[in-house]
Design a protein around this motif. Structure first.
Motif, PDB file in Angstrom:
ATOM      1  N   GLY A  74       0.822  -1.212   0.000  1.00 15.43           N
ATOM      2  CA  GLY A  74       0.000   0.000   0.000  1.00 15.43           C
ATOM      3  C   GLY A  74       0.849   1.252   0.000  1.00 15.43           C
ATOM      4  O   GLY A  74       0.541   2.229  -0.691  1.00 15.43           O
ATOM      5  N   PHE A  75       1.942   1.230   0.749  1.00 13.65           N
ATOM      6  CA  PHE A  75       2.858   2.372   0.782  1.00 13.65           C
ATOM      7  C   PHE A  75       3.467   2.597  -0.602  1.00 13.65           C
ATOM      8  O   PHE A  75       3.523   3.733  -1.087  1.00 13.65           O
ATOM      9  N   ILE A  76       3.880   1.528  -1.246  1.00 10.07           N
ATOM     10  CA  ILE A  76       4.425   1.645  -2.603  1.00 10.07           C
ATOM     11  C   ILE A  76       3.361   2.218  -3.533  1.00 10.07           C
ATOM     12  O   ILE A  76       3.649   3.050  -4.385  1.00 10.07           O
ATOM     13  N   GLY A  77       2.118   1.791  -3.345  1.00 10.35           N
ATOM     14  CA  GLY A  77       1.024   2.263  -4.188  1.00 10.35           C
ATOM     15  C   GLY A  77       0.744   3.752  -4.068  1.00 10.35           C
ATOM     16  O   GLY A  77       0.153   4.340  -4.970  1.00 10.35           O
ATOM     17  N   THR A  78       1.177   4.371  -2.984  1.00  7.68           N
ATOM     18  CA  THR A  78       0.977   5.814  -2.864  1.00  7.68           C
ATOM     19  C   THR A  78       1.900   6.586  -3.792  1.00  7.68           C
ATOM     20  O   THR A  78       1.639   7.748  -4.082  1.00  7.68           O
ATOM     21  N   PHE A  79       2.961   5.934  -4.268  1.00  8.57           N
ATOM     22  CA  PHE A  79       3.933   6.604  -5.127  1.00  8.57           C
ATOM     23  C   PHE A  79       3.958   6.091  -6.566  1.00  8.57           C
ATOM     24  O   PHE A  79       4.413   6.793  -7.451  1.00  8.57           O
ATOM     25  N   VAL A  80       3.513   4.870  -6.774  1.00 10.44           N
ATOM     26  CA  VAL A  80       3.594   4.253  -8.102  1.00 10.44           C
ATOM     27  C   VAL A  80       2.229   4.353  -8.787  1.00 10.44           C
ATOM     28  O   VAL A  80       1.240   3.829  -8.274  1.00 10.44           O
ATOM     29  N   PRO A  81       2.178   5.013  -9.930  1.00  9.01           N
ATOM     30  CA  PRO A  81       0.909   5.126 -10.647  1.00  9.01           C
ATOM     31  C   PRO A  81       0.360   3.734 -11.016  1.00  9.01           C
ATOM     32  O   PRO A  81       1.114   2.820 -11.309  1.00  9.01           O
ATOM     33  N   LEU A  82      -0.932   3.610 -10.995  1.00 10.38           N
ATOM     34  CA  LEU A  82      -1.668   2.391 -11.326  1.00 10.38           C
ATOM     35  C   LEU A  82      -1.558   1.286 -10.287  1.00 10.38           C
ATOM     36  O   LEU A  82      -2.186   0.253 -10.424  1.00 10.38           O
ATOM     37  N   MET A  83      -0.754   1.470  -9.246  1.00  9.02           N
ATOM     38  CA  MET A  83      -0.698   0.467  -8.180  1.00  9.02           C
ATOM     39  C   MET A  83      -1.663   0.909  -7.087  1.00  9.02           C
ATOM     40  O   MET A  83      -1.567   2.024  -6.589  1.00  9.02           O
ATOM     41  N   PRO A  84      -2.597   0.045  -6.726  1.00  4.28           N
ATOM     42  CA  PRO A  84      -3.590   0.451  -5.739  1.00  4.28           C
ATOM     43  C   PRO A  84      -2.993   0.585  -4.342  1.00  4.28           C
ATOM     44  O   PRO A  84      -1.994  -0.039  -4.021  1.00  4.28           O
ATOM     45  N   THR A  85      -3.626   1.409  -3.549  1.00  2.00           N
ATOM     46  CA  THR A  85      -3.215   1.582  -2.161  1.00  2.00           C
ATOM     47  C   THR A  85      -4.278   1.043  -1.226  1.00  2.00           C
ATOM     48  O   THR A  85      -4.004   0.226  -0.337  1.00  2.00           O
ATOM     49  N   THR A  86      -5.505   1.492  -1.427  1.00  2.53           N
ATOM     50  CA  THR A  86      -6.574   1.216  -0.468  1.00  2.53           C
ATOM     51  C   THR A  86      -6.838  -0.268  -0.294  1.00  2.53           C
ATOM     52  O   THR A  86      -6.998  -0.738   0.838  1.00  2.53           O
ATOM     53  N   ILE A  87      -6.885  -1.039  -1.382  1.00  2.00           N
ATOM     54  CA  ILE A  87      -7.194  -2.459  -1.230  1.00  2.00           C
ATOM     55  C   ILE A  87      -6.144  -3.161  -0.386  1.00  2.00           C
ATOM     56  O   ILE A  87      -6.454  -4.033   0.428  1.00  2.00           O
ATOM     57  N   PHE A  88      -4.877  -2.775  -0.543  1.00  4.52           N
ATOM     58  CA  PHE A  88      -3.834  -3.394   0.269  1.00  4.52           C
ATOM     59  C   PHE A  88      -3.980  -3.011   1.737  1.00  4.52           C
ATOM     60  O   PHE A  88      -3.721  -3.830   2.628  1.00  4.52           O
ATOM     61  N   LEU A  89      -4.410  -1.782   2.004  1.00  4.60           N
ATOM     62  CA  LEU A  89      -4.600  -1.373   3.398  1.00  4.60           C
ATOM     63  C   LEU A  89      -5.835  -2.035   4.001  1.00  4.60           C
ATOM     64  O   LEU A  89      -5.849  -2.349   5.192  1.00  4.60           O
ATOM     65  N   ILE A  90      -6.873  -2.267   3.199  1.00  7.14           N
ATOM     66  CA  ILE A  90      -8.046  -3.014   3.680  1.00  7.14           C
ATOM     67  C   ILE A  90      -7.621  -4.429   4.053  1.00  7.14           C
ATOM     68  O   ILE A  90      -8.001  -4.953   5.113  1.00  7.14           O
ATOM     69  N   LEU A  91      -6.818  -5.056   3.205  1.00  4.13           N
ATOM     70  CA  LEU A  91      -6.321  -6.403   3.497  1.00  4.13           C
ATOM     71  C   LEU A  91      -5.405  -6.399   4.726  1.00  4.13           C
ATOM     72  O   LEU A  91      -5.473  -7.319   5.552  1.00  4.13           O
ATOM     73  N   ALA A  92      -4.567  -5.372   4.852  1.00  4.50           N
ATOM     74  CA  ALA A  92      -3.684  -5.279   6.014  1.00  4.50           C
ATOM     75  C   ALA A  92      -4.500  -5.163   7.299  1.00  4.50           C
ATOM     76  O   ALA A  92      -4.194  -5.822   8.299  1.00  4.50           O
TER      77      ALA A  92
END
Length: 140
Positions: free
Chosen positions: A32-50
């Motif tokens: 999720g942290f990586i997704g905050t910086f990389v376009p097209l990589m989701p953030t929220t779904i990874f944080l929901i799973l976390a």
């Protein structure tokens, strides 16, 4: 087997499972942290799973995520109502469309592969759009 040995074995098994959930949760936070910086990589779904993993392993890390000033409100809305904010839905659908466009340009798939991937992307977009908005408001 003596009762003490049986209890110790069960306790170690539970600790191993709990440690597994913790490691998985930390991996999801990292993604999720990586997704905050990389376009097209989701953030929220990874944080929901976390958050789901931390529910099973670390109440302290779960509370940290749910009370995070940036991500906490979205995670709490998802947990309470299965809701996603309108802006998140729009961003997700735009990201899926952009991702499919890049796939189409880079891979140049045949008709059937292109249609299969388009069907999966469309199903995901329909799921995202069908989620309620926080507070019961309707809309994209």
């Amino acid at each position: 087997m003596p009762p003490f040995a049986e209890a110790t074995r069960m306790s170690m098994g539970r600790r191993s499972v709990r440690a597994g959930w913790l490691v998985l949760g930390l991996i999801f936070v990292g993604l999720g942290f990586i997704g905050t910086f990389v376009p097209l990589m989701p953030t929220t779904i990874f944080l929901i799973l976390a958050a789901a993993c931390f529910t099973r392993s670390s109440p302290r890390l779960e509370a940290w995520l749910l009370n995070h000033p940036r991500f906490g409100p979205t995670l709490r809305a998802w947990r309470a109502e299965g809701a996603a904010p309108r802006g998140a839905k729009i961003a997700a659908c735009l990201g899926m469309a952009l991702g499919y466009g890049l796939f189409w340009l880079a891979v140049r798939p045949g008709l059937w592969l292109g249609l299969a991937v388009a069907s999966v992307v469309a199903a995901c977009a329909l799921f995202v759009v069908s989620r309620p908005s926080p507070g019961g408001r309707n809309g994209v």
